[in-house]
Write a protein that holds these residues in place. Structure first.
Motif, mmCIF file in Angstrom:
data_model
loop_
_atom_site.group_PDB
_atom_site.id
_atom_site.type_symbol
_atom_site.label_atom_id
_atom_site.label_comp_id
_atom_site.label_asym_id
_atom_site.label_seq_id
_atom_site.Cartn_x
_atom_site.Cartn_y
_atom_site.Cartn_z
ATOM 1 N N THR A 131 0.866 -1.208 -0.140
ATOM 2 C CA THR A 131 0.012 0.067 -0.078
ATOM 3 C C THR A 131 0.719 1.181 0.161
ATOM 4 N N SER A 132 1.819 1.390 0.911
ATOM 5 C CA SER A 132 2.634 2.347 0.770
ATOM 6 C C SER A 132 3.577 2.583 -0.384
ATOM 7 N N LEU A 133 4.038 1.443 -0.931
ATOM 8 C CA LEU A 133 4.849 1.661 -2.236
ATOM 9 C C LEU A 133 3.996 2.290 -3.386
ATOM 10 N N LYS A 134 2.624 1.886 -3.492
ATOM 11 C CA LYS A 134 1.755 2.375 -4.444
ATOM 12 C C LYS A 134 1.542 3.772 -3.993
ATOM 13 N N ASN A 135 1.356 4.059 -3.174
ATOM 14 C CA ASN A 135 1.227 5.558 -2.793
ATOM 15 C C ASN A 135 2.072 6.064 -3.100
ATOM 16 N N ALA A 136 3.429 5.600 -3.138
ATOM 17 C CA ALA A 136 4.793 6.328 -3.618
ATOM 18 C C ALA A 136 4.840 6.551 -5.135
ATOM 19 N N MET A 137 4.335 5.504 -5.694
ATOM 20 C CA MET A 137 4.307 5.411 -7.317
ATOM 21 C C MET A 137 3.288 6.681 -7.686
ATOM 22 N N LYS A 138 2.164 6.602 -6.895
ATOM 23 C CA LYS A 138 1.171 7.604 -7.417
ATOM 24 C C LYS A 138 1.814 9.275 -7.079
ATOM 25 N N GLN A 139 2.702 8.982 -6.308
ATOM 26 C CA GLN A 139 3.461 10.482 -6.339
ATOM 27 C C GLN A 139 4.484 10.539 -7.511
ATOM 28 N N LYS A 140 4.440 9.691 -8.209
ATOM 29 C CA LYS A 140 5.519 9.723 -9.361
ATOM 30 C C LYS A 140 7.098 9.420 -8.908
ATOM 31 N N ILE A 141 7.396 8.753 -7.537
ATOM 32 C CA ILE A 141 8.385 8.241 -7.033
ATOM 33 C C ILE A 141 8.766 6.965 -7.547
ATOM 34 N N ALA A 142 9.862 6.765 -8.137
ATOM 35 C CA ALA A 142 10.309 5.658 -8.724
ATOM 36 C C ALA A 142 10.546 4.549 -7.533
ATOM 37 N N VAL A 143 9.885 3.234 -7.763
ATOM 38 C CA VAL A 143 10.167 2.243 -6.636
ATOM 39 C C VAL A 143 10.996 1.064 -7.307
ATOM 40 N N VAL A 144 11.960 0.636 -6.690
ATOM 41 C CA VAL A 144 12.911 -0.463 -6.996
ATOM 42 C C VAL A 144 12.981 -1.406 -6.061
ATOM 43 N N ALA A 145 12.868 -2.458 -6.146
ATOM 44 C CA ALA A 145 13.258 -3.413 -5.220
ATOM 45 C C ALA A 145 14.708 -4.378 -5.498
ATOM 46 N N TYR A 146 15.334 -4.255 -4.780
ATOM 47 C CA TYR A 146 16.552 -5.115 -4.776
ATOM 48 C C TYR A 146 16.487 -6.233 -3.620
ATOM 49 N N ASP A 147 17.405 -7.106 -3.988
ATOM 50 C CA ASP A 147 17.704 -8.220 -3.036
ATOM 51 C C ASP A 147 16.488 -9.072 -2.530
ATOM 52 N N SER A 148 15.560 -8.499 -2.341
ATOM 53 C CA SER A 148 14.356 -9.293 -1.936
ATOM 54 C C SER A 148 13.051 -8.721 -2.175
ATOM 55 N N ASP A 149 12.296 -9.251 -3.147
ATOM 56 C CA ASP A 149 11.370 -8.573 -4.018
ATOM 57 C C ASP A 149 9.949 -8.122 -3.146
ATOM 58 N N THR A 150 9.270 -7.461 -3.923
ATOM 59 C CA THR A 150 7.813 -7.256 -3.403
ATOM 60 C C THR A 150 7.040 -7.823 -4.389
ATOM 61 N N ALA A 151 5.510 -7.879 -4.074
ATOM 62 C CA ALA A 151 4.758 -8.255 -5.143
ATOM 63 C C ALA A 151 4.918 -7.434 -6.236
ATOM 64 N N LYS A 152 4.685 -8.018 -7.631
ATOM 65 C CA LYS A 152 5.277 -7.418 -8.825
ATOM 66 C C LYS A 152 4.606 -5.912 -9.154
ATOM 67 N N ASP A 153 3.381 -5.871 -8.565
ATOM 68 C CA ASP A 153 2.507 -4.574 -8.908
ATOM 69 C C ASP A 153 2.908 -3.449 -7.888
ATOM 70 N N CYS A 154 3.800 -3.813 -7.245
ATOM 71 C CA CYS A 154 4.130 -2.861 -5.973
ATOM 72 C C CYS A 154 5.400 -2.185 -6.202
ATOM 73 N N ARG A 155 6.123 -2.279 -7.120
ATOM 74 C CA ARG A 155 7.152 -1.823 -7.811
ATOM 75 C C ARG A 155 7.139 -1.777 -9.139
ATOM 76 N N GLN A 156 8.269 -0.944 -9.593
ATOM 77 C CA GLN A 156 8.398 -1.134 -11.139
ATOM 78 C C GLN A 156 9.617 -1.851 -11.701
ATOM 79 N N LEU A 157 10.764 -2.176 -10.748
ATOM 80 C CA LEU A 157 11.753 -3.174 -11.229
ATOM 81 C C LEU A 157 12.074 -3.808 -10.052
ATOM 82 N N PHE A 158 12.643 -4.905 -10.371
ATOM 83 C CA PHE A 158 13.252 -5.841 -9.343
ATOM 84 C C PHE A 158 14.783 -6.164 -9.639
ATOM 85 N N ILE A 159 15.786 -5.807 -8.835
ATOM 86 C CA ILE A 159 17.198 -5.803 -8.975
ATOM 87 C C ILE A 159 17.468 -7.380 -8.406
ATOM 88 N N ASN A 160 17.615 -8.395 -9.131
ATOM 89 C CA ASN A 160 17.845 -9.489 -8.577
ATOM 90 C C ASN A 160 19.221 -10.187 -8.710
#
Length: 361
Positions: A131-160
């Motif tokens: 919920t918080s990450l989706k709010n960030a994306m609504k504010q045009k903040i880029a969201v990138v997961a790294y090391d350990s992912d979120t659900a895929k619709d809660c970020r734009q990229l995952f660095i594995n």
């Protein structure tokens, strides 16, 4: 320092990008299909990428690790912060002192208020932060997961770090060779909800179903919560509960170091194999004293470096996170975005007494 494939042929083969993170792909609780579609649009998936756009200067990036005192994630985040400075932006690390599922939520909310350009997160739970990450994306903040992912619709990229399947299966393959494919083994993981740990463990369990492992048995998955003392105690508990235990796989840098420390000064030294994922500087003394024969990892500095360049490319409009898009990550070269926004750093390296002194991290 880069990990190189030249090291005595011990580099694990990089697997192709597979559906490695299926365990993390469930939608966030309470989100309808229509909501998810709207959130995807706010994340920028409907925007057009401009691959010729320059990286913006003065971007504000925040790294949010699983916990602030994790030595491995400190290496990752420090490298990412240094990379931000390299491209004329600023980075910082913030986060909780514990790795509980919801401990990162308040930090995300604060970073939104601070109007960061990008939030980079190693998620303690795939859904608790959604919920918080989706709010960030609504504010045009880029969201990138790294090391350990979120659900895929809660970020734009995952660095594995590497192919999740290759990491999981290779852990079993490595310890099986050491045990001559016989005996009881246990897994010492981080937290019960850690996305990366659970993904790797699912592939470990699947690997163990193959005929060549018929004389091996996984007796327990224990959780040290990425806490040194708890991981130490869990190791002790495993050895007492399972007197015939022959090996421990710990796919977490905190856990493997704690397990090795316990075994190094116990009667189990030389009798119980410890393998998993660790850093050379943590594990060097245990390799040299014979407690640990080998372990594996990628270069965490490169992981942080790549995460910064990916987040900056996203925040600058070079990419949107769509499959097939390419971007340049400084000294690491060009990367291509895979399925579900996944970017794979590269293959891990196996460390042993013959090569460990070549690395310093």
């Amino acid at each position: 320092m880069h990990l190189r494939t030249r090291t005595r042929g011990r580099v694990l083969a990089a697997a192709s990008v597979v559906c490695a993170l299926t365990v993390t792909l469930a939608g966030c609780g309470g989100t309808t299909k229509n909501d998810a579609k709207n959130d995807d649009k706010t994340a920028g998936s409907d925007a057009k990428a401009d691959p010729n756009a320059e990286l913006k200067k003065g971007l504000k990036l925040a790294f949010l690790p699983k916990q602030i005192n994790n030595p491995y994630e400190k290496i990752v985040d420090d490298a990412g912060i240094a990379a931000a400075k390299e491209i004329g932006s600023t980075g910082k690390e913030v986060g909780p002192s514990d790795a509980s599922a919801s401990s990162q939520v308040s930090y995300i909310n604060t970073l939104i208020q601070q109007r960061m350009n990008a939030i980079l997160i190693a998620a303690n739970d795939p859904n608790a932060v959604c919920t918080s990450l989706k709010n960030a994306m609504k504010q045009k903040i880029a969201v990138v997961a790294y090391d350990s992912d979120t659900a895929k619709d809660c970020r734009q990229l995952f660095i594995n770090q590497a192919s999740s399947e290759e990491i999981g299966r290779s852990q079993v393959k490595n310890i099986a060779k050491q045990l001559d494919y016989k005996g009881e083994i246990a897994i010492l993981s981080a937290t019960q909800n850690a996305t990366n740990q659970n993904t790797w463990i699912s592939f470990m369990k699947d690997e163990l179903k193959k005929p060549e492992y018929k004389d091996m048995k996984l007796v327990k998955v224990a959780y040290g919560d990425d806490d040194d003392q708890k991981s130490f105690q869990e190791t002790q508990g495993l050895l007492k509960a399972y007197p015939n235990l022959k090996g421990i796989i710990s796919p977490t840098t905190v856990g493997i170091a704690a397990a090795a420390r316990y075994i190094s000064s116990s009667s189990y030294k030389g009798k119980v194999v410890v393998n998993g994922l660790g850093t050379p500087n943590q594990m060097r003394k245990y390799v040299k004293d014979g407690t640990v024969e080998q372990f594996a990892l990628w270069n965490p500095k490169d992981l942080g470096y790549l995460a910064t360049y990916a987040a900056s490319a996203l925040a600058s409009g070079q990419i949107t996170g769509a499959e097939g898009q390419k971007f340049k990550a400084g000294k690491l070269g060009e990367y291509t975005i895979g399925k579900d926004g996944e970017i794979i750093l590269g293959p891990p390296t196996v460390f042993d007494k013959d090569n460990i002194d070549e690395f310093n991290f």
